[in-house]
Design an enzyme around this catalytic site. Structure first.
Site, short mmCIF file in Angstrom:
data_model
loop_
_atom_site.label_atom_id
_atom_site.label_comp_id
_atom_site.label_asym_id
_atom_site.label_seq_id
_atom_site.Cartn_x
_atom_site.Cartn_y
_atom_site.Cartn_z
N HIS A 130 -2.54 1.47 6.78
CA HIS A 130 -2.91 1.36 5.36
C HIS A 130 -3.07 2.75 4.76
O HIS A 130 -3.42 3.70 5.45
CB HIS A 130 -4.22 0.58 5.22
CG HIS A 130 -4.53 0.21 3.79
ND1 HIS A 130 -3.85 -0.77 3.10
CD2 HIS A 130 -5.43 0.72 2.91
CE1 HIS A 130 -4.33 -0.86 1.87
NE2 HIS A 130 -5.28 0.03 1.72
N HIS A 185 -5.73 1.94 -4.43
CA HIS A 185 -4.83 1.41 -3.41
C HIS A 185 -4.44 -0.02 -3.75
O HIS A 185 -5.03 -0.67 -4.63
CB HIS A 185 -5.49 1.47 -2.02
CG HIS A 185 -6.62 0.50 -1.81
ND1 HIS A 185 -6.84 -0.15 -0.62
CD2 HIS A 185 -7.60 0.07 -2.64
CE1 HIS A 185 -7.89 -0.93 -0.72
NE2 HIS A 185 -8.38 -0.81 -1.94
N CYS A 244 0.82 -1.22 0.00
CA CYS A 244 0.00 0.00 0.00
C CYS A 244 0.85 1.27 0.00
O CYS A 244 0.65 2.17 -0.82
CB CYS A 244 -0.97 -0.02 1.17
SG CYS A 244 -0.21 0.11 2.82
#
Length: 364
Positions: free
Chosen positions: A328, A340, A280
């Site tokens: 994240h 993402h 990520c």
């Protein structure tokens, strides 16, 4: 592989309500995983993972909840891995430079001592005794000798100045050598941390695979189809034209967004920052490098890399940091969506910005 994000229909949304619902889901899932010892290996017909029968069958949605927790834990460990690797690379660079400096300082000290050889020889011939300079040259520990010698009283002015310089350089050399040894020890600690984080990721992913293996082929197909449908709808929404005042906040943000869009479909691999795969934070790092900006390597570092803004003011290219521990990150793509890299086994995709609990939005 199924998504670890709880998918909701796209459309008009309430940020506060979305965050509350998603946070509750993830918290419950993670708590269930931790209560089960981190493995969450429940089997069909046995929701608690025990051996007694008679319980309700485990559904694909039950497995989805447990996968949420496992993937979250794996991603936390993955970001720890990224952070340790970033520190390791920086420390390696510092260590190489320091060791080069130590070598240069040693050469300089040696040259100073050698330059005094002729002076020492002359004084020995003239005085007939063992001059302090000769003792210095013959001493196995010149730094200890220099601390005891009173060079100003035992040598002429030129020699005294040289001795003083040798003493100062020798002390700096000892200090830098000590620092170099400490850096090497720190590197070893970091490498152990990297190995531990990697093992944690692999353990969580192994548990997730075992959990998925408890599902029937039809259940796995159901989860995969749900994920594909949600990603497809999110992509359609993201690609709708934006009003001019809702586009990227800068030319660099537009370049970063274009780079992220070019990575759509690339696989998630923890610790990877492109170009063929990403985690990520690696996707954000790689995308903004295309815009000439070097971000920190981890999602936690990226959370403090720019200006904090409300989610309601997000523009394409802004970073969206998720979860309380900020493990994240995605890139806002407009129209309530983000790009993402979701988790291992998945691919870079669009998703609804509110499908995970937003911690902050950062404008670079």
């Amino acid at each position: 592989m199924a998504s670890h994000r709880r998918v909701r229909p796209l459309g008009q949304y309430s940020t506060v309500a979305a965050l509350s619902r998603t946070a509750a889901t993830v918290a419950a899932a993670t708590a269930a995983v931790l209560a089960a010892g981190g493995s969450a290996l429940a089997t069909p017909g046995d929701p608690g993972g025990g051996s007694s029968g008679g319980g309700a069958p485990v559904t694909a949605d039950d497995v989805q909840h447990q996968l949420d927790g496992l993937y979250a834990q794996a991603e936390v460990a993955g970001q720890q891995y990224d952070g340790a690797r970033e520190k390791e690379r920086a420390l390696q660079r510092e260590s190489v430079l320091l060791q080069q400096r130590v070598a240069e300082e040693q050469q300089h000290v040696n040259a100073l001592i050698q330059s005094m050889g002729s002076i020492a020889s002359a004084q020995y011939r003239q005085g007939g005794g063992v001059d302090p300079l000769v003792k210095l040259l013959l001493n196995a520990h010149p730094d200890q000798y220099l601390e005891q010698a009173s060079t100003a009283d035992q040598a002429d002015t030129v020699a005294a100045l040289k001795l003083q310089q040798i003493e100062e350089d020798q002390r700096q050399l000892v200090q830098d050598r000590t620092e170099a040894v400490a850096q090497l020890a720190q590197l070893e600690t970091l490498r152990q941390s990297i190995a531990d984080s990697k093992a944690q990721v692999q353990q969580r992913l192994g548990h997730a695979k075992a959990l998925l293996d408890t599902l029937t082929a039809a259940q796995r197909a159901q989860l995969q189809q749900t994920e594909a449908d949600a990603a497809g709808v999110a992509a359609q929404v993201a690609e709708q034209q934006l009003p001019s005042d809702q586009g990227p906040a800068s030319g660099r943000a537009a370049e970063a967004l274009a780079a992220a869009e070019s990575a759509l479909g690339k696989p998630y691999v923890y610790g990877s920052a492109g170009p063929g795969s990403f985690d990520c934070s690696g996707l954000m790092y790689w995308s903004w490098r295309h815009a000439g900006v070097t971000l920190p390597r981890t999602s936690q570092g990226q959370a403090f890399a720019g200006q904090r803004i409300p989610l309601s003011q997000a523009r394409p290219g802004d970073l969206v940091i998720y979860y309380g521990d900020m493990h994240h990150v995605g890139m806002y793509a407009g129209n309530g969506t983000v790009i993402h890299a979701p988790y291992p086994g998945a691919r870079v995709r669009y998703e609804r910005v509110g499908d995970m609990p937003v911690a902050s939005v950062v404008r670079i």
